[in-house]
Write a protein that holds these residues in place. Sequence first.
Motif, PDB file in Angstrom:
ATOM      1  N   LEU A 243       0.828  -1.204   0.000  1.00 32.06           N
ATOM      2  CA  LEU A 243       0.000   0.000   0.000  1.00 32.06           C
ATOM      3  C   LEU A 243       0.866   1.258   0.000  1.00 32.06           C
ATOM      4  N   ARG A 244       1.906   1.267   0.832  1.00 33.10           N
ATOM      5  CA  ARG A 244       2.805   2.423   0.879  1.00 33.10           C
ATOM      6  C   ARG A 244       3.524   2.607  -0.461  1.00 33.10           C
ATOM      7  N   ARG A 245       3.863   1.503  -1.101  1.00 30.44           N
ATOM      8  CA  ARG A 245       4.509   1.598  -2.407  1.00 30.44           C
ATOM      9  C   ARG A 245       3.577   2.241  -3.427  1.00 30.44           C
ATOM     10  N   MET A 246       2.307   1.854  -3.386  1.00 29.40           N
ATOM     11  CA  MET A 246       1.349   2.431  -4.324  1.00 29.40           C
ATOM     12  C   MET A 246       1.082   3.900  -4.015  1.00 29.40           C
ATOM     13  N   GLU A 247       1.052   4.260  -2.738  1.00 31.92           N
ATOM     14  CA  GLU A 247       0.854   5.670  -2.375  1.00 31.92           C
ATOM     15  C   GLU A 247       2.021   6.524  -2.860  1.00 31.92           C
ATOM     16  N   LEU A 248       3.239   6.018  -2.667  1.00 31.16           N
ATOM     17  CA  LEU A 248       4.412   6.738  -3.138  1.00 31.16           C
ATOM     18  C   LEU A 248       4.418   6.815  -4.661  1.00 31.16           C
ATOM     19  N   ALA A 249       4.057   5.713  -5.316  1.00 32.15           N
ATOM     20  CA  ALA A 249       4.031   5.691  -6.782  1.00 32.15           C
ATOM     21  C   ALA A 249       3.060   6.732  -7.329  1.00 32.15           C
ATOM     22  N   LYS A 250       1.891   6.836  -6.730  1.00 34.08           N
ATOM     23  CA  LYS A 250       0.919   7.833  -7.186  1.00 34.08           C
ATOM     24  C   LYS A 250       1.488   9.244  -7.060  1.00 34.08           C
ATOM     25  N   SER A 251       2.183   9.491  -5.968  1.00 33.70           N
ATOM     26  CA  SER A 251       2.780  10.805  -5.766  1.00 33.70           C
ATOM     27  C   SER A 251       3.843  11.109  -6.828  1.00 33.70           C
ATOM     28  N   LEU A 252       4.692  10.140  -7.088  1.00 32.71           N
ATOM     29  CA  LEU A 252       5.780  10.361  -8.041  1.00 32.71           C
ATOM     30  C   LEU A 252       5.276  10.486  -9.473  1.00 32.71           C
ATOM     31  N   LEU A 253       4.217   9.757  -9.810  1.00 36.08           N
ATOM     32  CA  LEU A 253       3.686   9.817 -11.176  1.00 36.08           C
ATOM     33  C   LEU A 253       3.111  11.188 -11.512  1.00 36.08           C
ATOM     34  N   LEU A 254       2.835  11.982 -10.515  1.00 32.93           N
ATOM     35  CA  LEU A 254       2.345  13.342 -10.762  1.00 32.93           C
ATOM     36  C   LEU A 254       3.472  14.307 -11.107  1.00 32.93           C
ATOM     37  N   GLN A 255       4.705  13.846 -10.945  1.00 37.39           N
ATOM     38  CA  GLN A 255       5.862  14.692 -11.232  1.00 37.39           C
ATOM     39  C   GLN A 255       6.455  14.286 -12.586  1.00 37.39           C
ATOM     40  N   GLN A 256       6.536  15.227 -13.501  1.00 37.94           N
ATOM     41  CA  GLN A 256       6.902  14.930 -14.878  1.00 37.94           C
ATOM     42  C   GLN A 256       8.289  14.306 -15.008  1.00 37.94           C
ATOM     43  N   GLU A 257       9.178  14.608 -14.065  1.00 43.01           N
ATOM     44  CA  GLU A 257      10.545  14.077 -14.180  1.00 43.01           C
ATOM     45  C   GLU A 257      10.637  12.588 -13.858  1.00 43.01           C
ATOM     46  N   TRP A 258       9.554  12.010 -13.358  1.00 47.24           N
ATOM     47  CA  TRP A 258       9.554  10.588 -13.024  1.00 47.24           C
ATOM     48  C   TRP A 258       8.757   9.823 -14.079  1.00 47.24           C
ATOM     49  N   ASN A 259       9.453   8.975 -14.870  1.00 46.19           N
ATOM     50  CA  ASN A 259       8.712   8.118 -15.791  1.00 46.19           C
ATOM     51  C   ASN A 259       8.316   6.822 -15.077  1.00 46.19           C
ATOM     52  N   VAL A 260       7.510   6.017 -15.736  1.00 48.91           N
ATOM     53  CA  VAL A 260       6.952   4.820 -15.096  1.00 48.91           C
ATOM     54  C   VAL A 260       8.055   3.863 -14.677  1.00 48.91           C
ATOM     55  N   SER A 261       9.072   3.711 -15.499  1.00 53.08           N
ATOM     56  CA  SER A 261      10.169   2.798 -15.172  1.00 53.08           C
ATOM     57  C   SER A 261      10.915   3.257 -13.919  1.00 53.08           C
ATOM     58  N   ALA A 262      11.149   4.561 -13.810  1.00 49.85           N
ATOM     59  CA  ALA A 262      11.858   5.094 -12.647  1.00 49.85           C
ATOM     60  C   ALA A 262      11.027   4.946 -11.379  1.00 49.85           C
ATOM     61  N   VAL A 263       9.724   5.130 -11.514  1.00 54.21           N
ATOM     62  CA  VAL A 263       8.832   4.967 -10.355  1.00 54.21           C
ATOM     63  C   VAL A 263       8.844   3.517  -9.894  1.00 54.21           C
ATOM     64  N   ALA A 264       8.786   2.580 -10.838  1.00 51.69           N
ATOM     65  CA  ALA A 264       8.818   1.164 -10.487  1.00 51.69           C
ATOM     66  C   ALA A 264      10.090   0.825  -9.724  1.00 51.69           C
ATOM     67  N   SER A 265      11.216   1.370 -10.179  1.00 47.94           N
ATOM     68  CA  SER A 265      12.482   1.131  -9.485  1.00 47.94           C
ATOM     69  C   SER A 265      12.483   1.745  -8.092  1.00 47.94           C
ATOM     70  N   LYS A 266      11.888   2.921  -7.960  1.00 49.93           N
ATOM     71  CA  LYS A 266      11.857   3.624  -6.671  1.00 49.93           C
ATOM     72  C   LYS A 266      11.077   2.837  -5.630  1.00 49.93           C
ATOM     73  N   VAL A 267      10.062   2.084  -6.060  1.00 48.62           N
ATOM     74  CA  VAL A 267       9.270   1.313  -5.109  1.00 48.62           C
ATOM     75  C   VAL A 267       9.685  -0.160  -5.090  1.00 48.62           C
ATOM     76  N   GLY A 268      10.832  -0.468  -5.700  1.00 47.01           N
ATOM     77  CA  GLY A 268      11.417  -1.801  -5.576  1.00 47.01           C
ATOM     78  C   GLY A 268      10.723  -2.894  -6.356  1.00 47.01           C
ATOM     79  N   MET A 269      10.188  -2.567  -7.563  1.00 42.99           N
ATOM     80  CA  MET A 269       9.461  -3.569  -8.343  1.00 42.99           C
ATOM     81  C   MET A 269       9.935  -3.579  -9.780  1.00 42.99           C
ATOM     82  N   GLN A 270       9.865  -4.753 -10.397  1.00 45.75           N
ATOM     83  CA  GLN A 270      10.019  -4.850 -11.840  1.00 45.75           C
ATOM     84  C   GLN A 270       8.843  -4.143 -12.490  1.00 45.75           C
ATOM     85  N   ILE A 271       9.078  -3.528 -13.653  1.00 47.41           N
ATOM     86  CA  ILE A 271       8.049  -2.663 -14.220  1.00 47.41           C
ATOM     87  C   ILE A 271       6.756  -3.412 -14.549  1.00 47.41           C
ATOM     88  N   TYR A 272       6.857  -4.645 -15.039  1.00 51.75           N
ATOM     89  CA  TYR A 272       5.630  -5.378 -15.398  1.00 51.75           C
ATOM     90  C   TYR A 272       4.815  -5.715 -14.155  1.00 51.75           C
TER      91      TYR A 272
END
Length: 290
Positions: A224-253
Amino acid sequence: MTTNYLTIMMKHFEHMNIEVTAAAETVLNASSLKDREDVYDCNRFLFVKEGAGRLIVQNDEIQLVRGKLCILLSGRSHRIAIDPDEQLILQWCHFRSSYEDRDLYRVLQIPYHIQLTDIGATSKLLERIIEEINGDKLTSRLKIKASMLDLISTYLDSFPINMNDGAPSEELQKIDLVLNYIDEHLADNITVENLAKQVFLHPNYFIVFFKSILGYSPIQYVNLRRMELAKSLLLQQEWNVSAVASKVGMQIYYFSRMFKTHTGVTPSHYRKQSAAFGTSGDLSNRGEGK
């Protein structure tokens, strides 16, 4: 500690199941009371609609005046006293809720009596519960639960949340350590064993301890915390989906699949929707920056 305190409260009340077992309005006077202490196996809300009296709880004596709302936890002995020339009109309900094994209300240091100013609104909530408790309509139980959640919200809104008034309980200290560890290691492989070691508990006991306070299993909360952080980061243009996935410790798929399960949309769609509505900022309650 205050942030974690709010997190614990929020997660608990979001997932609390409530069963109201009885509710009524009662007129009391000195002659109608028995000089004995009562102990119930359920929680009680007592609201003073009119009149005056006293509530004796263990070694404390609380003045019951119009607008006083009390919550008495199951197993807590108490009695009501009224002077001969006084009368007390109480609205009350008995209820059970989830996660009571660890006495969460005590752990969170919630006071058991408050003075309300909007007396009419609280009285109407209890009137609705009293009315619906004897109803057999399809929606009666839903209306009772909605009114109870409003009543609990009124209670929580009426006292300051300040963890600096005294030393936090041992349970809160342990949970605080764990929640901080989780937020600092969201990019890592977090296991129950890792978390249990932070507070020197056996993993099996730790799972029960954690869920009794947060309402989630440890791994559910981590995700849940990973998803909350991911939602926050996805609102920032400098974070692409791949970078967000790495930030929350997950493979992109895997991240994309979990994110869609959590929100109902893919990460890319979430970003586009947010941009279309002009959303910006951090949606996470305890979110982190880049």
